[in-house]
Motif scaffolding. Sequence first.
Motif: not given
Length: 347
Positions: A115-117, A285-286, A289-294
């Motif tokens: 849950e990266p956010s 995880v940024d 932004t809470g976005i995961i690049d993986k």
Amino acid sequence: MSSSSAAAVVAAAAAGLGVASATGLGVVAGLWVAAGLALVALGVGRLWGAYRQSHPELVRVGEISRLFIYPVKSCKGIPLTEVEVDELGMKKGPLKDRQWLIVDEKWRMITGRVEPSLVLVTVSDKNGFLCLNAPEMEELKIPLKLPTSNPVKMCSVWGCDIQGRDCGDEAADWLSTYLQHSRAFRLVCFEPSMKPRYPKEKDPLFLDNDKTVYNDTSSCMMMSEATVEDFNTKLEKKVKMENFRPVVVVKDCKPYAEDTWKGLQIGTTKLYRRMACTRCIFTTVDPDTGIIDKREPLDTLKRYRQCDPAEKHIYKSVPVFGSHYGIEKPGVIRVGDPVYMTVEQKE
């Protein structure tokens, strides 16, 4: 007996015989005098050796530049200028590092890996409440002192059982709404009467008295600014210190110096390095932004930050970045404190 102590004993004995000869005391009396002086020399030597062991030489190796705590595991860290350090880690007032944990319906930990956010949830305390804020959400307030009627549950952190007191339905609804998930999430809190986790049970490089709560591995993960700066030279998209979530950050040292230190004294606190920090998908995880690049920066870490071949049995092929330290002596650490490496003095 050390060579210096032995030399002192011999010198004292010779001196005793010399005194006896000069004063006409005779051989027997001279031997008694020599023995007495030798015992005194031996005692002084031992006392001096014990003193040097308890007062190691301090060599300055850096300076504290940043401090963080992450009261709710996987949520945004709180930057601080001063932290108290106890046997369970860092704290500031009522907020303690990783003392709250988000769990699923089976009371298993939920982190930013899935849950990266969560990294966008800010945490603070106000008037006796733990306060959580997140984008497009009303503020959640939870009593720092939970009602004893709230159930205590056995939760799972990396396969290890540890207790936590449930924070209630309001917190559960808030988390499920924010994460936009049909699953039931709940928040639990560790309390002082509960049994902590012992890292040695999974990682033998720790000591029996090392303790932690909901942290992944240890209560003190340290990195240096130079380490991240050096690593960024290998990346197209630069990363921040926040990608790696340390509690202690050091400046004025060489890249990866934190991997070479052993005993440290910072302020009134003493730490000792236990092992390297292994890295996983959470690093992708940024934090803004809470976005995961993986993929990045983990793929680059896998290429550049493998352990020494002699330690493959410990870390396998998992990249390492930063170091875990055990808490040898509680105290206070402040931004600007010099970091001293302790060096045992040789006789």
